[in-house]
Design an enzyme around this catalytic site. Sequence first.
Site, short mmCIF file in Angstrom:
data_model
loop_
_atom_site.label_atom_id
_atom_site.label_comp_id
_atom_site.label_asym_id
_atom_site.label_seq_id
_atom_site.Cartn_x
_atom_site.Cartn_y
_atom_site.Cartn_z
N ASP A 219 0.72 -0.62 0.04
CA ASP A 219 0.12 0.34 0.06
C ASP A 219 0.77 0.91 -0.01
OD1 ASP A 219 -2.13 0.78 -0.12
OD2 ASP A 219 -2.70 0.66 2.24
N ASP A 285 -10.76 3.32 -2.23
CA ASP A 285 -11.20 1.90 -1.13
C ASP A 285 -12.63 2.47 -1.25
OD1 ASP A 285 -9.20 2.06 -0.02
OD2 ASP A 285 -9.30 2.48 2.19
#
Length: 766
Positions: A219, A285
Amino acid sequence: MNIQIKSAALILLSGFFLSSCNGGGSDDKNSDSHGIFTSLPSNDQTVDHPSGNDLAVDNKFDDKAEQPVINITPRYIPVASPTMGWASWNAHGCNISEDIIKKSADYLVTSGLKDAGYVHVNIDDCWSETTRAADGSLTGNRAFPNGMKALGDYIHSKGLKYGIYATPGPQTCAQIGGRQNTTVTPPISEAGRQTGSLGHVEQDLNSFASWGVDFLKYDWCTTTSLQADDQVSTFILMRNAINSAEKKYNKKITYNINATSHNSIKTGTTYFWGNIVDSWRTTDDIFYVPPRQPGHPAFSAVINQNFKGSLFPEAQHTGTYNDADMMVAGFTGSDLTPDNDRAHVSLWAVLGAPMVLGNDLTAGLSQATLSLLTNPEVIAVNQDILGVQALKVDQPNSSMSVYAKLLSDPGERAVVLFNNGASAANISVSWEALGLDPAKQVTVRDLWSRTDLGAQTSPYKAQKVPAGGVVMLKVKGTDLAPTSYWPSTLADGATSIDCSTCEGGKKITNLGTVSFENVMSNNANGNYIRITYLNKSSANAVLKLDIKDTFPASYGTYTKINFGPTGNESVPGMVTLFVRQGLGANKFTLSRLDDTSIPVPEIVKIEKIAGPVLYTPPAMMIEAESPNNTIGGTAKVAACATCSGGQKVGYLGTVIKNGISYNGSLTFNKVTVPTSGSYVVTFAYGTSDPAGRSIQIATNGQSPVTLQASSTGSDNTIANLQATLTLNAGSNNTIMLYNSAGWAPDIDGIVSIKALPTSVGLIQLQ
């Protein structure tokens, strides 16, 4: 095995095969012959090629020799499939523990999800101790008392795969956000901690591999926003570490990245990430886990941000995938209706996106949700061995769209007819849009009801598709005939040699570089290209396809193509990818990577094959990039493959970023209407900003109106926005777009200008 001896006059000319095969037909004028196997010795000669091209050929072969050609049909070699499983973040955020992970793994097994293909158990952020050990290594925190290797062993004992989370910077996302894990007492605070992999890449990856990790989510999670080409070197460091660990531990570790997290420059679809990784997040997201807002899944974000923002078919091929984020069908607290859930699963299936569940499995799923997630025919679409992404093939209006995915069985397509409107509607699809012969029989099967609908005529109309819902079909017909192309030019050591099991009796070996010229396209959107090859190694062979002529340099100069092993029987294999091409003649160039330790395949030919036809948006009434317009300040024209005319105008708005001031505007000049009055002006725009962007619109120097343009998922995914504007009769109207307090969306153009009832007459433009 049937062996045919073909006449040398048909097969060989100066030792080289001149193709007269086109796979059963072609839409190209000279489809009976495309290219020649060519080498360039010092004593080359020129021959008359059937296509009319004079090409240099080697004369060293005996042109009278008879060569046996064995009739062997190539077959598709399955590519690596998209990941299926479960991940912890959406349901639990930072509040994870060994017990939660074990219970979730157990539920995958007992619920039937594992048998349906959901085999990954991916542990997200907040698993590690908040400081590194004295030797610099990572360990599990107090919520994982038996350690991370023991947990991996437990997951593997269930026949499942083990995934873990890391970041390339100094901190993880949870540490940047100051989160805490409350599953233990006292809670574990991540605030201010630094356990990212910066300076520890190889050490961390070796730890993960020694624990048995099968999947890594990496990430971005840094406070530095960078363009994709500036992120590449960082992600390559972990790629190299994974390659070394895979050799050391003799195991595959799937490499997934999120280049967009904490990166205001959304780079998920601005680079061919498959050159480095196995899958890559394309958007923000799918929802923000509390305490961030809104804290629950919303259907608008699922569609407008994550689904539409993942449409990048050129990048997804031969085992690498656009990742639209964890799924939220059946998620507790979601605003998705049952019809929305079905649409969500259907669209992820035709995307070929990783199907990773984000639900709370410790609480179990309803039978309805389990039935939805385990439909074997829908899963088969997602896992199809071609590994390509669906294309949008039609958009009847702004709320309806049709998506189709090419499948590996001849003549088969998966089709989703999606109604994002407020009421049920009929939606149609034509066989021509699917690349099927409309003169041949076509049968249809409903994948959700799992019923055959029999032979159908074109266009097929799905009745009363529910609001926010879909009809999902498998359509089987007859493919339009492919067109074969043979090598035109060899370089960098590539040579042509005999191949008794290859069509034409030749193959290109010792790559090198091979080019196929005059690959014809009857549209400007792109085509499916199938490559026939041999790879007798036990590992994937790799070549790169040149993309410099079709994408900006920032996307990279090539896309990497993986060629799976074909075995030792000399039976050729095939892989397929969607390639952006221009109208008319194109060049298709394959070459080896700089790393000569990576195996390369032997190439037989390429084919342009039938498949879904990418929808072409209607031409703009006025293009944003028109020379009649004024592109002011820091605004600039940018390439956009999905935009009308292939371009758009971006960098609109007033922003100070990284010390640089932006102040861009776009003015449409010479807008002509017949009478003065109010008009509905429809603009085409795109924005990846999850919250959307404001845009100010001023006509003829008057005070602006301000509108909110909702997210389209990516800056190159185009949607429409309407404004009611007052225009004057004549040709001197101006319409200025800008944002005085932030970024405005990118603009593709003005779609239409329509008079309100109080204004009559036709719209004209100069």
